[in-house]
Design a protein around this motif. Sequence first.
Motif, PDB file in Angstrom:
ATOM      1  N   PHE A  28       6.562  -7.334  12.404  1.00  0.00           N
ATOM      2  CA  PHE A  28       7.952  -7.616  12.045  1.00  0.00           C
ATOM      3  C   PHE A  28       8.029  -7.909  10.550  1.00  0.00           C
ATOM      4  CE2 PHE A  28      11.651 -10.828  12.598  1.00  0.00           C
ATOM      5  CZ  PHE A  28      12.564  -9.837  12.305  1.00  0.00           C
ATOM      6  N   ARG A  29       8.642  -7.000   9.795  1.00  0.00           N
ATOM      7  CA  ARG A  29       8.714  -7.162   8.345  1.00  0.00           C
ATOM      8  C   ARG A  29       9.686  -6.156   7.765  1.00  0.00           C
ATOM      9  NH1 ARG A  29       3.100  -6.692   6.556  1.00  0.00           N
ATOM     10  NH2 ARG A  29       2.615  -7.544   8.579  1.00  0.00           N
ATOM     11  N   LEU A  30       9.931  -6.259   6.477  1.00  0.00           N
ATOM     12  CA  LEU A  30      10.729  -5.245   5.799  1.00  0.00           C
ATOM     13  C   LEU A  30       9.812  -4.490   4.850  1.00  0.00           C
ATOM     14  CD1 LEU A  30      14.226  -5.446   4.302  1.00  0.00           C
ATOM     15  CD2 LEU A  30      12.369  -4.719   2.832  1.00  0.00           C
ATOM     16  N   ILE A  31       9.898  -3.168   4.875  1.00  0.00           N
ATOM     17  CA  ILE A  31       9.056  -2.347   4.009  1.00  0.00           C
ATOM     18  C   ILE A  31       9.966  -1.453   3.183  1.00  0.00           C
ATOM     19  CG2 ILE A  31       7.071  -0.782   4.007  1.00  0.00           C
ATOM     20  CD1 ILE A  31       6.934  -1.474   7.076  1.00  0.00           C
ATOM     21  N   ASP A  32       9.844  -1.490   1.886  1.00  0.00           N
ATOM     22  CA  ASP A  32      10.751  -0.675   1.073  1.00  0.00           C
ATOM     23  C   ASP A  32      10.197   0.749   0.911  1.00  0.00           C
ATOM     24  OD1 ASP A  32       8.832  -0.713  -0.882  1.00  0.00           O
ATOM     25  OD2 ASP A  32      10.213  -1.238  -2.495  1.00  0.00           O
ATOM     26  N   ARG A  33      10.961   1.607   0.286  1.00  0.00           N
ATOM     27  CA  ARG A  33      10.619   3.026   0.182  1.00  0.00           C
ATOM     28  C   ARG A  33       9.250   3.250  -0.462  1.00  0.00           C
ATOM     29  NH1 ARG A  33      10.275   7.161   2.720  1.00  0.00           N
ATOM     30  NH2 ARG A  33      11.926   6.239   3.932  1.00  0.00           N
ATOM     31  N   LYS A  34       8.979   2.482  -1.520  1.00  0.00           N
ATOM     32  CA  LYS A  34       7.719   2.646  -2.228  1.00  0.00           C
ATOM     33  C   LYS A  34       6.533   2.396  -1.287  1.00  0.00           C
ATOM     34  CE  LYS A  34       8.002   1.708  -6.898  1.00  0.00           C
ATOM     35  NZ  LYS A  34       8.328   0.692  -7.875  1.00  0.00           N
ATOM     36  N   ALA A  35       6.615   1.279  -0.585  1.00  0.00           N
ATOM     37  CA  ALA A  35       5.543   0.916   0.337  1.00  0.00           C
ATOM     38  C   ALA A  35       5.477   1.900   1.510  1.00  0.00           C
ATOM     39  CB  ALA A  35       5.747  -0.505   0.841  1.00  0.00           C
ATOM     40  N   LEU A  36       6.661   2.368   1.952  1.00  0.00           N
ATOM     41  CA  LEU A  36       6.693   3.338   3.057  1.00  0.00           C
ATOM     42  C   LEU A  36       5.979   4.628   2.655  1.00  0.00           C
ATOM     43  CD1 LEU A  36      10.312   3.060   4.477  1.00  0.00           C
ATOM     44  CD2 LEU A  36       8.191   2.686   5.721  1.00  0.00           C
ATOM     45  N   ASN A  37       6.248   5.086   1.423  1.00  0.00           N
ATOM     46  CA  ASN A  37       5.592   6.311   0.965  1.00  0.00           C
ATOM     47  C   ASN A  37       4.083   6.131   0.891  1.00  0.00           C
ATOM     48  OD1 ASN A  37       7.991   7.634   0.820  1.00  0.00           O
ATOM     49  ND2 ASN A  37       8.265   7.342  -1.386  1.00  0.00           N
ATOM     50  N   ALA A  38       3.663   4.953   0.445  1.00  0.00           N
ATOM     51  CA  ALA A  38       2.228   4.677   0.379  1.00  0.00           C
ATOM     52  C   ALA A  38       1.631   4.717   1.779  1.00  0.00           C
ATOM     53  CB  ALA A  38       1.979   3.323  -0.264  1.00  0.00           C
ATOM     54  N   LEU A  39       2.345   4.083   2.699  1.00  0.00           N
ATOM     55  CA  LEU A  39       1.888   4.008   4.086  1.00  0.00           C
ATOM     56  C   LEU A  39       1.749   5.393   4.703  1.00  0.00           C
ATOM     57  CD1 LEU A  39       1.337   1.370   5.548  1.00  0.00           C
ATOM     58  CD2 LEU A  39       3.598   1.525   6.555  1.00  0.00           C
ATOM     59  N   LYS A  40       2.653   6.279   4.303  1.00  0.00           N
ATOM     60  CA  LYS A  40       2.646   7.637   4.840  1.00  0.00           C
ATOM     61  C   LYS A  40       1.374   8.388   4.480  1.00  0.00           C
ATOM     62  CE  LYS A  40       7.289   9.422   5.473  1.00  0.00           C
ATOM     63  NZ  LYS A  40       8.304  10.275   4.901  1.00  0.00           N
ATOM     64  N   GLU A  41       0.752   7.969   3.388  1.00  0.00           N
ATOM     65  CA  GLU A  41      -0.454   8.686   2.970  1.00  0.00           C
ATOM     66  C   GLU A  41      -1.685   8.239   3.739  1.00  0.00           C
ATOM     67  OE1 GLU A  41      -1.030   9.289  -1.112  1.00  0.00           O
ATOM     68  OE2 GLU A  41       1.115   9.304  -1.549  1.00  0.00           O
ATOM     69  N   LEU A  42      -1.568   7.143   4.453  1.00  0.00           N
ATOM     70  CA  LEU A  42      -2.718   6.665   5.230  1.00  0.00           C
ATOM     71  C   LEU A  42      -2.627   7.256   6.630  1.00  0.00           C
ATOM     72  CD1 LEU A  42      -2.470   2.934   4.145  1.00  0.00           C
ATOM     73  CD2 LEU A  42      -3.940   4.689   3.172  1.00  0.00           C
ATOM     74  N   ARG A  43      -3.355   8.329   6.841  1.00  0.00           N
ATOM     75  CA  ARG A  43      -3.216   9.038   8.120  1.00  0.00           C
ATOM     76  C   ARG A  43      -4.360   8.761   9.078  1.00  0.00           C
ATOM     77  NH1 ARG A  43       1.664   9.390   8.469  1.00  0.00           N
ATOM     78  NH2 ARG A  43       1.551  10.896  10.153  1.00  0.00           N
ATOM     79  N   GLU A  44      -5.058   7.644   8.906  1.00  0.00           N
ATOM     80  CA  GLU A  44      -6.184   7.426   9.800  1.00  0.00           C
ATOM     81  C   GLU A  44      -5.747   7.242  11.251  1.00  0.00           C
ATOM     82  OE1 GLU A  44      -6.571   4.458   6.871  1.00  0.00           O
ATOM     83  OE2 GLU A  44      -7.568   3.155   8.330  1.00  0.00           O
ATOM     84  N   HIS A  45      -6.614   7.650  12.149  1.00  0.00           N
ATOM     85  CA  HIS A  45      -6.286   7.601  13.566  1.00  0.00           C
ATOM     86  C   HIS A  45      -6.449   6.213  14.139  1.00  0.00           C
ATOM     87  CE1 HIS A  45      -5.849  11.885  14.827  1.00  0.00           C
ATOM     88  NE2 HIS A  45      -6.076  11.941  13.534  1.00  0.00           N
ATOM     89  N   HIS A  46      -7.481   5.549  13.678  1.00  0.00           N
ATOM     90  CA  HIS A  46      -7.685   4.186  14.158  1.00  0.00           C
ATOM     91  C   HIS A  46      -6.828   3.285  13.290  1.00  0.00           C
ATOM     92  CE1 HIS A  46     -10.865   5.046  17.022  1.00  0.00           C
ATOM     93  NE2 HIS A  46     -11.098   6.055  16.217  1.00  0.00           N
ATOM     94  N   ARG A  47      -5.621   3.090  13.755  1.00  0.00           N
ATOM     95  CA  ARG A  47      -4.650   2.413  12.910  1.00  0.00           C
ATOM     96  C   ARG A  47      -4.543   0.957  13.268  1.00  0.00           C
ATOM     97  NH1 ARG A  47      -2.160   6.207  10.412  1.00  0.00           N
ATOM     98  NH2 ARG A  47      -0.462   4.975   9.560  1.00  0.00           N
ATOM     99  N   PHE A  48      -4.864   0.136  12.344  1.00  0.00           N
ATOM    100  CA  PHE A  48      -4.662  -1.289  12.507  1.00  0.00           C
ATOM    101  C   PHE A  48      -3.556  -1.636  11.520  1.00  0.00           C
ATOM    102  CE2 PHE A  48      -5.980  -5.721  11.542  1.00  0.00           C
ATOM    103  CZ  PHE A  48      -5.795  -6.215  12.806  1.00  0.00           C
ATOM    104  N   MET A  49      -2.315  -1.563  12.018  1.00  0.00           N
ATOM    105  CA  MET A  49      -1.167  -1.602  11.115  1.00  0.00           C
ATOM    106  C   MET A  49      -1.146  -2.827  10.204  1.00  0.00           C
ATOM    107  SD  MET A  49       0.368   1.126  11.302  1.00  0.00           S
ATOM    108  CE  MET A  49       2.078   1.364  10.948  1.00  0.00           C
ATOM    109  N   LYS A  50      -1.441  -3.985  10.785  1.00  0.00           N
ATOM    110  CA  LYS A  50      -1.416  -5.197   9.957  1.00  0.00           C
ATOM    111  C   LYS A  50      -2.334  -5.051   8.762  1.00  0.00           C
ATOM    112  CE  LYS A  50      -1.057  -7.804  13.980  1.00  0.00           C
ATOM    113  NZ  LYS A  50      -1.371  -8.904  14.840  1.00  0.00           N
ATOM    114  N   GLY A  51      -3.479  -4.410   8.996  1.00  0.00           N
ATOM    115  CA  GLY A  51      -4.429  -4.197   7.910  1.00  0.00           C
ATOM    116  C   GLY A  51      -3.879  -3.198   6.899  1.00  0.00           C
TER     117      GLY A  51
END
Length: 319
Positions: free
Chosen positions: A162-185
């Motif tokens: 539960f958080r707010l993520i802005d566009r910049k952070a969202l774009n960064a997140l989009k580049e992390l395509r690992e399958h074993h996703r530990f979102m908090k990390g």
Amino acid sequence: MNQNRKKKISIVVPAFNEEAVLPEFQKRIQTVVNELPYDTEIIYINDGSTDKTLEILTGICKEDLTVKVLDLSRNYGKEIALTAGLDYCSADAAIPIDADLQDPPEVIPRLIEKWEEGFNVVYARRTSREGESWLKKATAKSFYKFMQRLGRVSIPENVGDFRLIDRKALNALKELREHHRFMKGLFTLIGFRQIAIDYSRDARFAGETKWNYWKLWNFSLEGITSFSIAPLKLSTYLGLMTAFAAFSYGIFVFGKALFLGDDVPGYPSLMVVIAFLGGIQLVVLGIIGEYLGRVFNETKNRPLYFIQDVIGEPSDKDV
Ligand code: UDP
Ligand code: MG
């Protein structure tokens, strides 16, 4: 791009078998969202539910044009469902929130306030965890302690998705395509200007948690193995230590035989040593296996998810 357009915020809600809470959730989130001076949309992700979740969501969609539903092709788990929602969202900021009303929607304006102050990620930190057993609280606490010791990225304690993520952070997140996703990390890994606000976490409104201790254990393994190779290093030292101990013991046995003679006793100690070493070897192999398995999964490079359907208006992409 239109400079004067209103900023847009997407609420991203993964839902797996949540028929019992969705109508109430929609009511509460709608009340909060309507008050916001922004363009808003709510994106539900139906994560392969087997109950009436999809029907309910489709119904909500018909009544409210700002609601969209991503229907995934099967159940992928919360981390992937959330990823699908964040990928789909085209807004200036996204707010992932659980459908079970454990994260009170009323906290959202406070998240936005901090965003307007210029933070890229505003995460909500729970000060209390209602309706969770002491064992769950205790295990969660020791997990975070352990992670903080291990990793280079320190994952904040008592923080969920539960958080707010802005566009910049969202774009960064989009580049992390690992399958074993530990979102908090992953949220922590990307960096940017982050800040916490406190809230008290409610008990689940209805329905049941999808987590049992076995799942939580596996989730912790995921967290550890995707953010630290400490266990591998530990294996090396464990090996060195046992080898050293074995070597010292060898000298002792040799010396004893040399000076006191050898009448071939020592079967018990031999068995102890063999069993001990065998055990250690298996554990270490297991640790290597955990990592190897993950390497195997990542190298296949499969898409993270497939979408069965997108229900609701296509989101108006930036003009
Ligand atoms: N969820 C999901 N896919 C799953 C399991 C859960 O999308 O395979 C969603 C669920 O519908 C809820 C959120 O993830 O909106 C959190 O799930 P839950 O309440 O079971 O977890 P907890 O709050 O106990 O950590
Ligand atoms: Mg929950």
